[in-house]
Design a protein around this motif. Structure first.
Motif, PDB file in Angstrom:
ATOM      1  N   MET A   1       0.902  -1.511   0.025  1.00  0.00           N
ATOM      2  CA  MET A   1       0.032  -0.066  -0.084  1.00  0.00           C
ATOM      3  C   MET A   1       0.927   1.311  -0.047  1.00  0.00           C
ATOM      4  O   MET A   1       1.903   1.340   0.642  1.00  0.00           O
ATOM      5  N   THR A   2       0.419   2.154  -0.743  1.00  0.00           N
ATOM      6  CA  THR A   2       1.173   3.486  -0.876  1.00  0.00           C
ATOM      7  C   THR A   2       1.095   4.422   0.435  1.00  0.00           C
ATOM      8  O   THR A   2       0.005   4.160   1.116  1.00  0.00           O
ATOM      9  N   ARG A   3       2.103   5.118   0.536  1.00  0.00           N
ATOM     10  CA  ARG A   3       1.823   6.043   1.582  1.00  0.00           C
ATOM     11  C   ARG A   3       0.595   7.062   1.712  1.00  0.00           C
ATOM     12  O   ARG A   3       0.128   7.203   2.694  1.00  0.00           O
ATOM     13  N   ALA A   4       0.199   7.410   0.465  1.00  0.00           N
ATOM     14  CA  ALA A   4      -0.831   8.087   0.355  1.00  0.00           C
ATOM     15  C   ALA A   4      -2.132   7.389   0.703  1.00  0.00           C
ATOM     16  O   ALA A   4      -3.058   8.044   1.399  1.00  0.00           O
ATOM     17  N   LYS A   5      -2.340   6.175   0.121  1.00  0.00           N
ATOM     18  CA  LYS A   5      -3.463   5.348   0.702  1.00  0.00           C
ATOM     19  C   LYS A   5      -3.528   5.075   2.018  1.00  0.00           C
ATOM     20  O   LYS A   5      -4.532   5.061   2.664  1.00  0.00           O
ATOM     21  N   THR A   6      -2.212   4.969   2.718  1.00  0.00           N
ATOM     22  CA  THR A   6      -2.203   4.524   4.149  1.00  0.00           C
ATOM     23  C   THR A   6      -2.679   6.074   4.888  1.00  0.00           C
ATOM     24  O   THR A   6      -3.394   5.697   5.822  1.00  0.00           O
ATOM     25  N   LEU A   7      -2.299   7.319   4.410  1.00  0.00           N
ATOM     26  CA  LEU A   7      -2.729   8.309   4.918  1.00  0.00           C
ATOM     27  C   LEU A   7      -4.072   8.310   5.028  1.00  0.00           C
ATOM     28  O   LEU A   7      -4.713   8.672   6.014  1.00  0.00           O
ATOM     29  N   ARG A   8      -4.930   8.326   3.818  1.00  0.00           N
ATOM     30  CA  ARG A   8      -6.206   8.251   3.707  1.00  0.00           C
ATOM     31  C   ARG A   8      -6.856   7.440   4.617  1.00  0.00           C
ATOM     32  O   ARG A   8      -7.812   7.927   5.067  1.00  0.00           O
ATOM     33  N   ARG A   9      -6.518   6.146   4.707  1.00  0.00           N
ATOM     34  CA  ARG A   9      -7.187   5.141   5.306  1.00  0.00           C
ATOM     35  C   ARG A   9      -7.137   5.586   6.798  1.00  0.00           C
ATOM     36  O   ARG A   9      -8.182   5.487   7.585  1.00  0.00           O
ATOM     37  N   LEU A  10      -5.601   5.859   7.215  1.00  0.00           N
ATOM     38  CA  LEU A  10      -5.566   6.169   8.797  1.00  0.00           C
ATOM     39  C   LEU A  10      -6.621   7.639   9.155  1.00  0.00           C
ATOM     40  O   LEU A  10      -7.114   7.487  10.307  1.00  0.00           O
ATOM     41  N   ALA A  11      -6.438   8.425   8.221  1.00  0.00           N
ATOM     42  CA  ALA A  11      -7.104   9.642   8.595  1.00  0.00           C
ATOM     43  C   ALA A  11      -8.602   9.334   8.681  1.00  0.00           C
ATOM     44  O   ALA A  11      -9.176  10.116   9.441  1.00  0.00           O
ATOM     45  N   LEU A  12      -9.010   8.530   7.711  1.00  0.00           N
ATOM     46  CA  LEU A  12     -10.477   8.196   7.687  1.00  0.00           C
ATOM     47  C   LEU A  12     -10.828   7.488   9.240  1.00  0.00           C
ATOM     48  O   LEU A  12     -11.998   7.760   9.625  1.00  0.00           O
ATOM     49  N   ALA A  13      -9.965   6.700   9.475  1.00  0.00           N
ATOM     50  CA  ALA A  13     -10.339   5.899  10.545  1.00  0.00           C
ATOM     51  C   ALA A  13     -10.221   6.781  11.851  1.00  0.00           C
ATOM     52  O   ALA A  13     -11.039   6.611  12.870  1.00  0.00           O
ATOM     53  N   MET A  14      -9.237   7.932  11.908  1.00  0.00           N
ATOM     54  CA  MET A  14      -9.105   8.557  12.941  1.00  0.00           C
ATOM     55  C   MET A  14     -10.496   9.465  13.025  1.00  0.00           C
ATOM     56  O   MET A  14     -11.049   9.766  14.123  1.00  0.00           O
ATOM     57  N   GLY A  15     -11.040   9.878  11.852  1.00  0.00           N
ATOM     58  CA  GLY A  15     -12.168  10.665  11.992  1.00  0.00           C
ATOM     59  C   GLY A  15     -13.278   9.951  12.597  1.00  0.00           C
ATOM     60  O   GLY A  15     -14.030  10.277  13.476  1.00  0.00           O
ATOM     61  N   GLY A 108      -0.564   4.789  25.038  1.00  0.00           N
ATOM     62  CA  GLY A 108       0.405   4.319  24.118  1.00  0.00           C
ATOM     63  C   GLY A 108      -0.099   4.131  22.640  1.00  0.00           C
ATOM     64  O   GLY A 108       1.255   4.629  22.076  1.00  0.00           O
ATOM     65  N   LEU A 109      -1.193   4.059  22.449  1.00  0.00           N
ATOM     66  CA  LEU A 109      -1.680   4.156  21.037  1.00  0.00           C
ATOM     67  C   LEU A 109      -1.404   5.632  20.395  1.00  0.00           C
ATOM     68  O   LEU A 109      -0.906   5.891  19.242  1.00  0.00           O
ATOM     69  N   GLU A 110      -1.660   6.616  21.275  1.00  0.00           N
ATOM     70  CA  GLU A 110      -1.608   7.989  20.958  1.00  0.00           C
ATOM     71  C   GLU A 110      -0.084   8.213  20.490  1.00  0.00           C
ATOM     72  O   GLU A 110       0.179   9.160  19.758  1.00  0.00           O
ATOM     73  N   LEU A 111       0.822   7.838  21.433  1.00  0.00           N
ATOM     74  CA  LEU A 111       2.256   8.146  21.472  1.00  0.00           C
ATOM     75  C   LEU A 111       2.872   7.449  20.231  1.00  0.00           C
ATOM     76  O   LEU A 111       3.571   7.964  19.508  1.00  0.00           O
ATOM     77  N   ALA A 112       2.307   6.199  19.795  1.00  0.00           N
ATOM     78  CA  ALA A 112       2.738   5.383  18.693  1.00  0.00           C
ATOM     79  C   ALA A 112       2.356   5.798  17.320  1.00  0.00           C
ATOM     80  O   ALA A 112       3.076   5.927  16.615  1.00  0.00           O
ATOM     81  N   LEU A 113       1.045   6.364  17.348  1.00  0.00           N
ATOM     82  CA  LEU A 113       0.449   6.819  16.026  1.00  0.00           C
ATOM     83  C   LEU A 113       0.803   8.123  15.698  1.00  0.00           C
ATOM     84  O   LEU A 113       0.886   8.356  14.347  1.00  0.00           O
ATOM     85  N   SER A 114       1.157   9.087  16.789  1.00  0.00           N
ATOM     86  CA  SER A 114       1.684  10.591  16.225  1.00  0.00           C
ATOM     87  C   SER A 114       2.867  10.576  15.288  1.00  0.00           C
ATOM     88  O   SER A 114       2.777  11.167  14.297  1.00  0.00           O
ATOM     89  N   PRO A 115       4.134   9.784  15.542  1.00  0.00           N
ATOM     90  CA  PRO A 115       5.035   9.815  14.603  1.00  0.00           C
ATOM     91  C   PRO A 115       4.714   9.283  13.308  1.00  0.00           C
ATOM     92  O   PRO A 115       5.186   9.952  12.280  1.00  0.00           O
ATOM     93  N   LEU A 116       3.951   8.252  13.286  1.00  0.00           N
ATOM     94  CA  LEU A 116       3.515   7.772  12.008  1.00  0.00           C
ATOM     95  C   LEU A 116       2.730   8.845  11.276  1.00  0.00           C
ATOM     96  O   LEU A 116       2.996   8.842   9.892  1.00  0.00           O
ATOM     97  N   LEU A 117       1.788   9.560  11.782  1.00  0.00           N
ATOM     98  CA  LEU A 117       1.054  10.421  11.152  1.00  0.00           C
ATOM     99  C   LEU A 117       1.594  11.790  10.559  1.00  0.00           C
ATOM    100  O   LEU A 117       1.563  12.258   9.521  1.00  0.00           O
ATOM    101  N   GLU A 124      -0.288  12.556   0.475  1.00  0.00           N
ATOM    102  CA  GLU A 124      -1.102  12.682  -0.838  1.00  0.00           C
ATOM    103  C   GLU A 124      -0.656  13.871  -1.550  1.00  0.00           C
ATOM    104  O   GLU A 124      -0.629  14.014  -2.792  1.00  0.00           O
ATOM    105  N   GLU A 125      -0.072  14.964  -0.814  1.00  0.00           N
ATOM    106  CA  GLU A 125       0.582  16.265  -1.492  1.00  0.00           C
ATOM    107  C   GLU A 125       1.493  15.683  -2.589  1.00  0.00           C
ATOM    108  O   GLU A 125       1.674  16.110  -3.631  1.00  0.00           O
ATOM    109  N   ARG A 126       2.337  14.987  -2.112  1.00  0.00           N
ATOM    110  CA  ARG A 126       3.650  14.373  -2.782  1.00  0.00           C
ATOM    111  C   ARG A 126       3.110  13.478  -3.945  1.00  0.00           C
ATOM    112  O   ARG A 126       3.514  13.604  -5.224  1.00  0.00           O
TER     113      ARG A 126
END
Length: 139
Positions: A1-15, A108-117, A124-126
């Motif tokens: 999965m590309t970084r852009a797809k990962t971002l979109r899926r993770l952002a939707l899940a966050m929302g 722990g989840l918040e601390l782990a997800l923040s660097p990834l986000l 997507e901009e790239r």
């Protein structure tokens, strides 16, 4: 999965997750806070208020995902707020001790997800840059 797809899926899940959790707190009050079911009217009031704020936070994530590409500035701002919440949990542990295990797991989840986000923020901009610009920038 590309970084852009990962971002979109993770952002939707966050929302969706943040909006649902926020609504759960608005409706559930103290019963929605592990270990705080008998905390009293003040904590219930505060929890429902912050539940509404968290619902809005989730909606802000969803609004960001409605844009193409997802703005990196929005992802960084929302992630910064997320990280601030995690650091607030760390401060709470330092000041008052360990909370209910579920709150510790969330921290722990918040601390782990923040660097990834933060790392995914401009994915997507790239991906939407014209090929000649990507080639010139070494991307």
């Amino acid at each position: 999965m590309t970084r852009a797809k990962t971002l979109r899926r993770l952002a939707l899940a966050m929302g969706y997750c943040c909006a649902a959790i926020g609504l759960f707190h608005v409706l559930g009050g103290n019963a929605a806070i592990p270990g705080a079911s008998r905390a009293g009217a003040t904590v219930d009031n505060l929890g429902r208020f912050f539940g509404a704020v968290f619902t809005g936070y989730g909606l802000a994530w969803l609004r960001a995902t409605r844009q193409t590409p997802i703005p990196a500035a929005s992802v960084r701002l929302l992630t910064g707020v997320f990280l601030l919440g995690a650091l607030g949990r760390v401060l709470s542990v330092a000041v008052t001790g360990w909370p209910h295990w579920f709150q510790t797991a969330l921290g722990g989840l918040e601390l782990a997800l923040s660097p990834l986000l933060f790392w995914l923020a401009d994915a997507e901009e790239r991906a939407y840059r014209p090929a000649e610009i990507r080639a010139d920038s070494g991307v």
